[in-house]
Design a protein around this motif. Structure first.
Motif, mmCIF file in Angstrom:
data_model
loop_
_atom_site.group_PDB
_atom_site.id
_atom_site.type_symbol
_atom_site.label_atom_id
_atom_site.label_comp_id
_atom_site.label_asym_id
_atom_site.label_seq_id
_atom_site.Cartn_x
_atom_site.Cartn_y
_atom_site.Cartn_z
ATOM 1 N N ILE A 197 -27.951 -14.367 10.342
ATOM 2 C CA ILE A 197 -29.263 -15.004 10.215
ATOM 3 C C ILE A 197 -30.286 -13.988 9.706
ATOM 4 C CG2 ILE A 197 -31.165 -16.040 11.537
ATOM 5 C CD1 ILE A 197 -29.000 -17.350 13.322
ATOM 6 N N GLY A 198 -30.195 -12.763 10.215
ATOM 7 C CA GLY A 198 -31.103 -11.705 9.773
ATOM 8 C C GLY A 198 -30.986 -11.435 8.280
ATOM 9 N N GLU A 199 -29.742 -11.428 7.791
ATOM 10 C CA GLU A 199 -29.533 -11.211 6.347
ATOM 11 C C GLU A 199 -30.131 -12.345 5.525
ATOM 12 O OE1 GLU A 199 -25.373 -10.636 5.275
ATOM 13 O OE2 GLU A 199 -25.203 -9.214 6.935
ATOM 14 N N LEU A 200 -29.926 -13.572 6.014
ATOM 15 C CA LEU A 200 -30.445 -14.737 5.296
ATOM 16 C C LEU A 200 -31.973 -14.703 5.253
ATOM 17 C CD1 LEU A 200 -30.052 -17.449 3.901
ATOM 18 C CD2 LEU A 200 -29.827 -18.527 6.145
ATOM 19 N N ILE A 201 -32.583 -14.366 6.370
ATOM 20 C CA ILE A 201 -34.045 -14.304 6.420
ATOM 21 C C ILE A 201 -34.560 -13.231 5.457
ATOM 22 C CG2 ILE A 201 -36.025 -13.696 7.887
ATOM 23 C CD1 ILE A 201 -34.507 -15.049 10.229
ATOM 24 N N ALA A 202 -33.903 -12.085 5.452
ATOM 25 C CA ALA A 202 -34.328 -11.007 4.554
ATOM 26 C C ALA A 202 -34.269 -11.474 3.101
ATOM 27 C CB ALA A 202 -33.454 -9.771 4.764
ATOM 28 N N PHE A 203 -33.223 -12.215 2.778
ATOM 29 C CA PHE A 203 -33.079 -12.718 1.401
ATOM 30 C C PHE A 203 -34.189 -13.717 1.064
ATOM 31 C CE2 PHE A 203 -31.511 -15.802 -1.691
ATOM 32 C CZ PHE A 203 -31.133 -14.956 -2.732
ATOM 33 N N VAL A 204 -34.418 -14.651 1.979
ATOM 34 C CA VAL A 204 -35.456 -15.673 1.757
ATOM 35 C C VAL A 204 -36.827 -15.023 1.580
ATOM 36 C CG1 VAL A 204 -36.728 -17.516 2.935
ATOM 37 C CG2 VAL A 204 -34.227 -17.565 2.902
ATOM 38 N N LYS A 205 -37.104 -14.020 2.411
ATOM 39 C CA LYS A 205 -38.414 -13.357 2.346
ATOM 40 C C LYS A 205 -38.565 -12.542 1.054
ATOM 41 C CE LYS A 205 -39.957 -14.086 6.744
ATOM 42 N NZ LYS A 205 -41.241 -14.520 7.240
ATOM 43 N N LYS A 206 -37.422 -12.081 0.552
ATOM 44 C CA LYS A 206 -37.467 -11.358 -0.721
ATOM 45 C C LYS A 206 -37.831 -12.331 -1.852
ATOM 46 C CE LYS A 206 -33.908 -9.252 -2.532
ATOM 47 N NZ LYS A 206 -32.545 -8.721 -2.299
ATOM 48 N N CYS A 207 -37.304 -13.552 -1.744
ATOM 49 C CA CYS A 207 -37.616 -14.568 -2.755
ATOM 50 C C CYS A 207 -39.077 -14.983 -2.673
ATOM 51 C CB CYS A 207 -36.744 -15.803 -2.565
ATOM 52 S SG CYS A 207 -34.993 -15.518 -2.840
ATOM 53 N N LYS A 208 -39.584 -15.134 -1.459
ATOM 54 C CA LYS A 208 -40.966 -15.617 -1.264
ATOM 55 C C LYS A 208 -41.447 -15.130 0.102
ATOM 56 C CE LYS A 208 -43.706 -19.833 -2.010
ATOM 57 N NZ LYS A 208 -44.325 -20.290 -0.750
ATOM 58 N N PRO A 209 -42.220 -14.043 0.106
ATOM 59 C CA PRO A 209 -42.551 -13.367 1.372
ATOM 60 C C PRO A 209 -43.311 -14.229 2.382
ATOM 61 C CG PRO A 209 -43.088 -11.974 -0.510
ATOM 62 C CD PRO A 209 -42.719 -13.309 -1.069
ATOM 63 N N ASP A 210 -44.055 -15.231 1.926
ATOM 64 C CA ASP A 210 -44.867 -15.983 2.897
ATOM 65 C C ASP A 210 -44.170 -17.217 3.470
ATOM 66 O OD1 ASP A 210 -44.922 -17.511 0.646
ATOM 67 O OD2 ASP A 210 -47.101 -17.851 0.643
ATOM 68 N N ILE A 211 -42.893 -17.382 3.198
ATOM 69 C CA ILE A 211 -42.165 -18.510 3.803
ATOM 70 C C ILE A 211 -42.023 -18.283 5.311
ATOM 71 C CG2 ILE A 211 -39.874 -19.585 4.010
ATOM 72 C CD1 ILE A 211 -39.545 -19.486 1.100
ATOM 73 N N ILE A 212 -42.250 -19.356 6.062
ATOM 74 C CA ILE A 212 -42.032 -19.295 7.509
ATOM 75 C C ILE A 212 -40.553 -19.557 7.771
ATOM 76 C CG2 ILE A 212 -42.552 -20.377 9.724
ATOM 77 C CD1 ILE A 212 -45.264 -21.279 8.464
ATOM 78 N N CYS A 213 -39.897 -18.622 8.454
ATOM 79 C CA CYS A 213 -38.485 -18.808 8.780
ATOM 80 C C CYS A 213 -38.344 -19.216 10.239
ATOM 81 C CB CYS A 213 -37.692 -17.521 8.528
ATOM 82 S SG CYS A 213 -37.533 -17.144 6.776
ATOM 83 N N MET A 214 -37.868 -20.440 10.449
ATOM 84 C CA MET A 214 -37.680 -20.976 11.796
ATOM 85 C C MET A 214 -36.189 -21.058 12.109
ATOM 86 S SD MET A 214 -38.589 -24.782 13.254
ATOM 87 C CE MET A 214 -36.984 -25.491 12.904
ATOM 88 N N VAL A 215 -35.827 -20.654 13.307
ATOM 89 C CA VAL A 215 -34.419 -20.765 13.707
ATOM 90 C C VAL A 215 -34.285 -21.763 14.858
ATOM 91 C CG1 VAL A 215 -32.425 -19.538 14.656
ATOM 92 C CG2 VAL A 215 -33.862 -18.431 12.933
ATOM 93 N N ASP A 216 -33.426 -22.758 14.665
ATOM 94 C CA ASP A 216 -33.013 -23.642 15.760
ATOM 95 C C ASP A 216 -32.051 -22.821 16.605
ATOM 96 O OD1 ASP A 216 -31.741 -25.381 17.435
ATOM 97 O OD2 ASP A 216 -31.321 -26.907 15.917
ATOM 98 N N ASN A 217 -32.550 -22.379 17.756
ATOM 99 C CA ASN A 217 -31.808 -21.409 18.575
ATOM 100 C C ASN A 217 -30.974 -22.069 19.666
ATOM 101 O OD1 ASN A 217 -31.368 -18.618 18.682
ATOM 102 N ND2 ASN A 217 -32.855 -18.316 20.335
ATOM 103 N N CYS A 218 -30.890 -23.400 19.654
ATOM 104 C CA CYS A 218 -30.174 -24.144 20.709
ATOM 105 C C CYS A 218 -28.746 -23.636 20.897
ATOM 106 C CB CYS A 218 -30.126 -25.624 20.368
ATOM 107 S SG CYS A 218 -31.673 -26.490 20.629
#
Ligand SMILES: *Cc1c(COP(=O)(O)O)cnc(C)c1O
Length: 430
Positions: A197-218
């Motif tokens: 998940i950390g890798e995916l978030i890092a990638f998403v933020k690289k594409c667009k830094p202001d995206i809010i990344c939410m994790v369904d942690n259930c």
């Protein structure tokens, strides 16, 4: 591993487990000692994490008092939210009994942080069933779609990996929020590790830094040492009748994360202008604190149960997901039982091992939103609680049972042995 003592053996037999089933169980267990030891190490670490947050925030007896009415100055409620925030290393947290369940918590986090014209992206495939109506993937009154929030999805690759190329293509100027489901839930894809998940978030933020990344942690809380909030998630969201409630919380949900995101959620939960200042705890504080305190241990017990079930049924030739020996990132275990009779027998075993409603026979029924009949076993203190030992499955091939929970490891063990006993009673040959 040492032999089970004769007195306990007699007790199991008095409780309906034949010596053949018990012996097989003990044999399987004897090979799990090192796995269980690793789970205990993680629970030990997470226990310290929770305790550190409770000590830092000077939790005291006064925090267990109930408020009524508006719930102004509910110091117990406010301090609990600080304890959650400190445990999960987030700026802020909203932990409320007024958040009725996991779906509500997720809906709250999404609907409060998205505005008309924004787009929501799931880069991990189809989200949990109940979110389909929240998002409007299935048409539904009050969905995000009705409010002009669009949705896009990028499926996982056939090997379960992230489709980075298409994720990058799916992100554009209107992409405001990315939702990442940690647990597979009742899907067949693998559960994601916190590191993935950390890798995916890092990638998403690289594409667009202001995206809010939410994790369904259930179902994922306390299974690892880190949570997604340690690796860049802006919000983690979950249910208190799963892992973090420790089996004691009678209801509730949480949103932990960035201050501005949590503030949006608080204003949506109650009202603009009121936000987190209102919301009487009505006596839930003691169970919330004590449940959170127990949660690392309870989660560890449930995880041992999942591994024991996987190992036992894999040994008997069943297809199990995840496979017994693979690393585990949530507490859900799926077992393909291949026939409707076995699915019913398994659920009967879980039910008859329960502390509540043990005398009840689960029957398949037509549930709203499902094409096939569903059978469920749940002898729980809290209605629908799935940190308590529970099992369910749709009546269709390959007759998969989804099994999870167990407030104590001993109960999980007994329930699993009982499930096999009921299979044997129904004609399954060991
Ligand atoms: C349980 C669950 C939900 C929804 O929670 P409810 O409390 O049943 O509404 C959402 N996502 C995942 C992955 C879950 O396991």
């Amino acid at each position: 591993m040492k032999q089970m003592d004769a007195e306990t053996r007699r007790m199991y037999e008095a409780c309906g487990i034949s010596s053949k089933v018990l012996d097989l169980g003990e044999e399987v267990l004897s090979e799990l000692a090192s796995r269980f030891a690793r789970i205990d190490e993680i629970a030990e670490y997470n226990q310290l994490k929770v305790l550190a947050a409770m000590r830092k925030n000077r939790v005291s007896e006064t925090h267990f008092a109930a408020t009524t009415g508006y719930g102004y100055n509910d110091d117990g409620r406010d301090t609990l939210e600080k304890v959650y925030a400190d445990t999960f290393h987030t700026e802020d947290a909203l932990v409320r009994s007024q958040i009725t369940c996991g779906t509500h918590a997720l809906n709250l986090a999404l609907s409060s942080n998205l505005r008309p014209g924004d787009e929501l992206l799931s880069p991990v495939g189809k989200p949990y069933d109940t979110l389909e109506e929240v998002i409007g993937i299935r048409e539904s009154l009050g969905s995000l779609k009705e409010y002009g929030v669009t949705y896009r999805q990028v499926d996982l690759l056939p090997d379960g990996g992230f489709d980075y190329e298409n994720i990058a293509k799916a992100i554009h100027e209107k992409t405001k929020l990315v939702t990442i489901q940690r647990s597979k839930g009742y899907a067949s894809r693998p559960t994601l590790s916190v590191e993935q998940i950390g890798e995916l978030i890092a990638f998403v933020k690289k594409c667009k830094p202001d995206i809010i990344c939410m994790v369904d942690n259930c179902y994922g809380e306390f299974v690892q040492r880190k949570e997604p909030s340690d690796l860049g998630a802006d919000m983690i969201v979950g249910s208190l009748i799963k892992n973090p409630g420790g089996g004691l919380a009678p209801a509730g949900g949480y949103i932990c994360g960035r201050k501005d995101c949590v503030e949006q959620a608080a204003r949506r939960l109650t009202s603009p202008g009121l936000g987190r200042e209102v919301g009487a705890s009505l006596g839930t504080n003691p169970a919330f604190y004590q449940g959170f305190f127990l949660a690392p241990t309870v989660t560890a017990g449930a995880e041992k149960g999942a591994i024991f079930a996987a190992s036992l049924y894999e040994r008997l030739g069943f297809s199990v997901h995840p496979a017994a020996a693979t690393p585990r990132y949530d507490i859900i275990q799926a077992i393909n039982l291949d026939t409707p009779e076995r699915l019913k027998a398994f659920c009967l075993g879980i039910q008859s091992a329960a502390p509540v409603d043990s005398y009840v026979t689960p029957e398949p029924w037509a549930m709203p939103g499902y094409d096939d009949e569903v059978i469920m076993a749940a002898g729980a203190f809290v209605q629908g609680s799935s940190i308590e030992l529970s099992a369910d499955g749709p009546l269709r091939p390959p007759y998969t049972v989804f099994f999870q929970g167990g407030i104590t490891w001993y109960h999980a063990k007994y329930g699993i042995l009982m499930s096999l006993q009921k299979l044997v009673d129904a004609g399954f040959k060991l």
